[in-house]
Design a protein around this motif. Structure first.
Motif, short mmCIF file in Angstrom:
data_model
loop_
_atom_site.label_atom_id
_atom_site.label_comp_id
_atom_site.label_asym_id
_atom_site.label_seq_id
_atom_site.Cartn_x
_atom_site.Cartn_y
_atom_site.Cartn_z
N MET A 53 0.81 -1.19 0.00
CA MET A 53 0.00 0.00 0.00
C MET A 53 0.85 1.26 0.00
SD MET A 53 -3.56 -0.91 1.56
CE MET A 53 -3.92 0.78 1.52
N THR A 54 2.15 1.07 0.09
CA THR A 54 3.02 2.23 0.02
C THR A 54 3.87 2.13 -1.23
OG1 THR A 54 4.74 1.12 1.30
CG2 THR A 54 3.15 2.43 2.54
N GLY A 55 4.53 3.22 -1.54
CA GLY A 55 5.45 3.20 -2.67
C GLY A 55 4.90 3.83 -3.94
N ILE A 56 3.68 4.33 -3.92
CA ILE A 56 3.15 5.00 -5.11
C ILE A 56 3.67 6.44 -5.07
CG2 ILE A 56 1.11 5.80 -6.34
CD1 ILE A 56 -0.40 3.43 -5.19
N GLU A 57 4.61 6.74 -5.94
CA GLU A 57 5.21 8.07 -5.97
C GLU A 57 4.31 9.08 -6.67
OE1 GLU A 57 8.28 8.90 -4.70
OE2 GLU A 57 8.52 6.89 -3.88
N ASN A 58 3.90 8.78 -7.90
CA ASN A 58 3.09 9.68 -8.71
C ASN A 58 1.82 8.97 -9.16
OD1 ASN A 58 5.11 11.73 -8.72
ND2 ASN A 58 6.25 10.51 -10.20
N PRO A 59 0.74 9.08 -8.37
CA PRO A 59 -0.49 8.38 -8.74
C PRO A 59 -1.04 8.89 -10.08
CG PRO A 59 -0.87 9.88 -6.90
CD PRO A 59 0.60 9.89 -7.17
N GLN A 60 -1.47 7.95 -10.91
CA GLN A 60 -1.91 8.29 -12.26
C GLN A 60 -3.43 8.33 -12.41
OE1 GLN A 60 0.34 9.08 -14.70
NE2 GLN A 60 1.82 8.92 -13.04
N ASN A 61 -4.17 7.70 -11.48
CA ASN A 61 -5.62 7.64 -11.63
C ASN A 61 -6.27 7.64 -10.24
OD1 ASN A 61 -5.35 4.96 -10.67
ND2 ASN A 61 -5.02 4.23 -12.75
N LEU A 62 -7.59 7.59 -10.23
CA LEU A 62 -8.34 7.66 -8.97
C LEU A 62 -7.97 6.54 -7.99
CD1 LEU A 62 -10.50 8.99 -7.22
CD2 LEU A 62 -12.19 7.57 -8.40
N PRO A 63 -7.90 5.29 -8.42
CA PRO A 63 -7.53 4.25 -7.46
C PRO A 63 -6.14 4.46 -6.85
CG PRO A 63 -8.51 3.26 -9.40
CD PRO A 63 -8.31 4.71 -9.70
N GLU A 64 -5.18 4.86 -7.65
CA GLU A 64 -3.83 5.09 -7.12
C GLU A 64 -3.81 6.28 -6.17
OE1 GLU A 64 -1.03 5.38 -10.33
OE2 GLU A 64 -1.26 3.26 -10.87
N ARG A 65 -4.57 7.34 -6.49
CA ARG A 65 -4.64 8.50 -5.59
C ARG A 65 -5.31 8.11 -4.27
NH1 ARG A 65 -6.00 11.22 -10.49
NH2 ARG A 65 -8.21 11.24 -9.90
N THR A 66 -6.33 7.25 -4.37
CA THR A 66 -7.03 6.79 -3.16
C THR A 66 -6.10 5.98 -2.27
OG1 THR A 66 -9.11 6.73 -4.40
CG2 THR A 66 -9.03 5.49 -2.33
N ILE A 67 -5.35 5.07 -2.86
CA ILE A 67 -4.41 4.24 -2.09
C ILE A 67 -3.34 5.10 -1.46
CG2 ILE A 67 -2.62 2.48 -2.29
CD1 ILE A 67 -4.43 1.14 -4.41
#
Length: 68
Positions: free
Chosen positions: A1-15
């Motif tokens: 659940m960690t490690g997303i540097e630059n979220p590209q869409n709604l699910p990634e931004r939510t996580i």
């Protein structure tokens, strides 16, 4: 659940938001930081879903299989 540097869409931004701001997900960041000290080999795992709204149920499903 960690490690997303630059979220590209709604699910990634939510996580990313959940991992950074919600108390119940704080343990994931702490675990990630702890394991980074030992130079682990991180392997990507993917969650497949049909609809963005299915992602809302992911934390509840994870809490059933991952108990602290």
């Amino acid at each position: 659940m960690t490690g997303i540097e630059n979220p590209q869409n709604l699910p990634e931004r939510t996580i990313k938001f959940a991992a950074e701001n919600l108390k119940q997900f704080a343990r994931y960041k702490g675990l990630h930081d702890y394991k980074d000290k030992f130079a682990p080999l991180w392997v990507n795992k993917y969650l497949i879903y049909d609809d963005y709204f299915d992602l809302v149920e992911a934390p509840q499903a994870l809490s059933k299989v991952i108990k602290p």
